[in-house]
Motif scaffolding. Structure first.
Motif, PDB file in Angstrom:
ATOM      1  N   ALA A 204      34.215  46.799 -65.415  1.00  0.00           N
ATOM      2  CA  ALA A 204      35.484  47.138 -66.077  1.00  0.00           C
ATOM      3  C   ALA A 204      35.750  46.225 -67.258  1.00  0.00           C
ATOM      4  O   ALA A 204      36.234  46.668 -68.308  1.00  0.00           O
ATOM      5  N   ASN A 205      35.455  44.934 -67.111  1.00  0.00           N
ATOM      6  CA  ASN A 205      35.707  44.011 -68.233  1.00  0.00           C
ATOM      7  C   ASN A 205      34.869  44.381 -69.450  1.00  0.00           C
ATOM      8  O   ASN A 205      35.320  44.239 -70.592  1.00  0.00           O
ATOM      9  N   ILE A 206      33.641  44.875 -69.234  1.00  0.00           N
ATOM     10  CA  ILE A 206      32.793  45.297 -70.355  1.00  0.00           C
ATOM     11  C   ILE A 206      33.322  46.598 -70.946  1.00  0.00           C
ATOM     12  O   ILE A 206      33.443  46.736 -72.175  1.00  0.00           O
ATOM     13  N   ASN A 207      33.615  47.560 -70.097  1.00  0.00           N
ATOM     14  CA  ASN A 207      34.064  48.871 -70.591  1.00  0.00           C
ATOM     15  C   ASN A 207      35.372  48.793 -71.359  1.00  0.00           C
ATOM     16  O   ASN A 207      35.622  49.600 -72.257  1.00  0.00           O
ATOM     17  N   PHE A 208      36.224  47.829 -70.993  1.00  0.00           N
ATOM     18  CA  PHE A 208      37.503  47.678 -71.698  1.00  0.00           C
ATOM     19  C   PHE A 208      37.457  46.547 -72.727  1.00  0.00           C
ATOM     20  O   PHE A 208      38.486  46.210 -73.319  1.00  0.00           O
ATOM     21  N   ASP A 209      36.278  45.956 -72.922  1.00  0.00           N
ATOM     22  CA  ASP A 209      36.095  44.880 -73.900  1.00  0.00           C
ATOM     23  C   ASP A 209      37.086  43.744 -73.641  1.00  0.00           C
ATOM     24  O   ASP A 209      37.812  43.298 -74.527  1.00  0.00           O
ATOM     25  N   GLN A 210      37.101  43.280 -72.380  1.00  0.00           N
ATOM     26  CA  GLN A 210      38.004  42.210 -71.961  1.00  0.00           C
ATOM     27  C   GLN A 210      37.192  41.042 -71.397  1.00  0.00           C
ATOM     28  O   GLN A 210      36.118  41.235 -70.842  1.00  0.00           O
ATOM     29  N   ASP A 211      37.718  39.844 -71.535  1.00  0.00           N
ATOM     30  CA  ASP A 211      37.087  38.666 -70.947  1.00  0.00           C
ATOM     31  C   ASP A 211      38.161  37.755 -70.346  1.00  0.00           C
ATOM     32  O   ASP A 211      38.358  36.620 -70.783  1.00  0.00           O
ATOM     33  N   PRO A 212      38.878  38.252 -69.331  1.00  0.00           N
ATOM     34  CA  PRO A 212      39.974  37.458 -68.764  1.00  0.00           C
ATOM     35  C   PRO A 212      39.444  36.256 -67.986  1.00  0.00           C
ATOM     36  O   PRO A 212      38.393  36.311 -67.348  1.00  0.00           O
ATOM     37  N   ALA A 213      40.202  35.169 -68.044  1.00  0.00           N
ATOM     38  CA  ALA A 213      39.786  33.945 -67.343  1.00  0.00           C
ATOM     39  C   ALA A 213      39.983  34.080 -65.842  1.00  0.00           C
ATOM     40  O   ALA A 213      39.307  33.412 -65.061  1.00  0.00           O
ATOM     41  N   GLN A 214      40.926  34.936 -65.425  1.00  0.00           N
ATOM     42  CA  GLN A 214      41.210  35.125 -64.003  1.00  0.00           C
ATOM     43  C   GLN A 214      41.212  36.608 -63.669  1.00  0.00           C
ATOM     44  O   GLN A 214      41.253  37.459 -64.555  1.00  0.00           O
ATOM     45  N   GLY A 215      41.156  36.897 -62.377  1.00  0.00           N
ATOM     46  CA  GLY A 215      41.155  38.294 -61.983  1.00  0.00           C
ATOM     47  C   GLY A 215      41.268  38.442 -60.485  1.00  0.00           C
ATOM     48  O   GLY A 215      41.911  37.639 -59.800  1.00  0.00           O
ATOM     49  N   ILE A 216      40.610  39.452 -59.941  1.00  0.00           N
ATOM     50  CA  ILE A 216      40.772  39.803 -58.544  1.00  0.00           C
ATOM     51  C   ILE A 216      40.230  38.734 -57.601  1.00  0.00           C
ATOM     52  O   ILE A 216      40.709  38.567 -56.483  1.00  0.00           O
ATOM     53  N   ALA A 217      39.221  37.973 -58.039  1.00  0.00           N
ATOM     54  CA  ALA A 217      38.646  36.935 -57.171  1.00  0.00           C
ATOM     55  C   ALA A 217      39.687  35.875 -56.824  1.00  0.00           C
ATOM     56  O   ALA A 217      39.762  35.411 -55.679  1.00  0.00           O
ATOM     57  N   GLU A 218      40.499  35.485 -57.802  1.00  0.00           N
ATOM     58  CA  GLU A 218      41.530  34.472 -57.552  1.00  0.00           C
ATOM     59  C   GLU A 218      42.506  34.947 -56.489  1.00  0.00           C
ATOM     60  O   GLU A 218      43.002  34.158 -55.675  1.00  0.00           O
ATOM     61  N   ALA A 219      42.785  36.241 -56.489  1.00  0.00           N
ATOM     62  CA  ALA A 219      43.727  36.782 -55.508  1.00  0.00           C
ATOM     63  C   ALA A 219      43.106  36.864 -54.113  1.00  0.00           C
ATOM     64  O   ALA A 219      43.723  36.470 -53.130  1.00  0.00           O
TER      65      ALA A 219
END
Length: 427
Positions: A204-219
């Protein structure tokens, strides 16, 4: 007189602050208000600027019910409509009946009236209006009423969860999940959260051209911290009304979870947005099984091959046992018409499953590949493309705005005999 007026206004402000103190944040909903007087429009404007409404999208129109009727003849209705009306009770009920004919069934309605009438209140509630408030109103009144509808801990979750699962790896389930999420947020103006649950290999991060520092793993690794405020910090904004809970897509740790590991994340996300799209990896373990069992809807993506048919049949049969009182999963046949590949026809694929395909998407590696390589959705590349129109239809079906069209059934011959003989020959 001046001091008394000041003390009165200060008292009103103090009362508002006390009333607002314990209110939780309003979730990611779209709100449109149609007002007849500035004394009602003003508090709604103030409420829109309050920090508790930071995630909601609010637009205030003047003109009352007549303006709402005019707008919704050609536009989708939001999650919540606030209507001010100075009409007498019977006239108000007649106007609301007209409005109901152009409103989505899921839209909530708050009426701000100028008649303190018990009979009117009862009639409005009986006809499906969420709340009736008598003017004048304050900012605190507006926030409290909205919170009572969307933040009530005893209420059903706001958001609908749709789980996408591939019958095999590489069938395009993730790509379709991402494009569905983007499309329905654009088509219907609905706040949407997409959760990439393939923590090791999510795209999803590639398809939306995103590079967030945090995400579902932190949760998932800190379940004790999960609430709506914490989840909001983990979301990456992909479009105006689309947020991403990204996967780390790294192999620096293993991702073995308990069966209910994702449930708190999902429930919190459902309280935060009207649509939650769950992009599941093609694995079978406790937490994927639990997620599929508890999702509001399940979409299986498959390519028209024998192994895909076997896997899809196994998934469908398992879901019947896990979800005996729910509708069957939806089926998308993807990559149909691949050159030089022997295929099972869509009708022959669907018949043993007892399903009508929601869509059959043709093989088009150039269109899909170009979009993926540029980090863009298909609808951004070519809004008029036939595949984009198909995804638009999928969005209508999955949001309940249309139904899957039945297709004529065809004979199957010994297709499942081939499946059984294939299993026998391997033993």
């Amino acid at each position: 007189m001046t001091n008394l007026a000041y003390e009165s206004s200060q008292g009103d402000l103090d009362h508002e602050l006390v009333a607002l103190q314990n209110l939780r944040p309003i979730p990611r909903i779209s709100i449109q208000a149609f007002c007849e007087t500035d004394s009602v429009a003003g508090p709604i404007d103030r409420a829109a600027d309050d920090r508790r409404m930071a995630r909601a999208h609010v637009k205030v129109h003047m003109g009352g019910i007549a303006s709402a009727l005019d707008l919704y003849q050609s536009a989708p209705t939001p999650n919540l409509i606030i209507l001010e009306s100075r009409h007498e009770p019977k006239e108000l009920l007649a106007s609301l009946h007209q409005l109901s004919e152009v409103c989505d069934p899921s839209t909530k309605v708050i009426v701000v009236g100028h008649y303190n009438d018990v009979w009117l209140y009862r009639e409005l509630i009986r006809s499906g209006i969420s709340e009736y408030v008598v003017a004048p109103i304050s900012m605190a009144d507006i926030l409290a009423v909205i919170a009572s509808i969307f933040v009530d801990p005893e209420a059903e979750p706001l958001g609908k969860s749709i789980a996408f699962l591939g019958a095999k790896g590489g069938v395009g389930s993730s790509t379709l999940a991402h494009n569905f999420a983007w499309t329905q947020s654009k088509l219907f103006g609905s706040e949407t959260v997409i959760a990439d649950m393939d923590l090791a290999f999510g795209t999803a991060n590639i398809n939306f051209d995103q590079d967030p520092a945090q995400g579902i793993a932190e949760a998932v690794f800190a379940p004790e911290r999960i609430d709506e405020v914490y989840l909001d910090r983990l979301l990456a904004q992909c479009a105006e009304k689309l947020s991403l809970l990204a996967a780390p897509s790294t192999l620096d740790r293993t991702y073995d979870f308990e069966p209910d590991a994702f449930q708190q994340i999902i429930e919190t996300a459902q309280r935060s947005a009207p649509m939650l799209v769950l992009d599941l990896p093609h694995v079978w373990n406790g937490w994927t099984k639990t997620t599929l069992m508890q999702a509001d809807d399940v979409v299986i993506t498959a390519t028209p091959e024998l192994a895909n048919l076997r896997n899809t049949k196994n998934i469908v049969d398992t879901l019947k046992k896990l979800r005996p009182n729910d509708a069957p999963p939806k089926l998308i046949i993807n990559q149909a018409g691949m050159p030089k590949r022997p295929e099972i026809s869509a009708a022959d694929f669907a018949d043993p499953l007892g399903l009508t395909p929601m869509a059959v998407i043709p093989f088009d590696p150039h269109f899909f590949g170009t979009a993926a390589n540029n980090g863009r959705m298909l609808g951004e590349m070519d809004p008029k493309h036939v595949i984009v129109q198909t995804i638009n239809e999928i969005a209508h079906v999955l949001t309940g705005r249309s139904e899957v069209k039945a297709r004529k059934r065809s004979g199957l011959g010994d297709l499942f005999g081939r499946l059984k003989s294939s299993k026998s020959s391997k033993k």
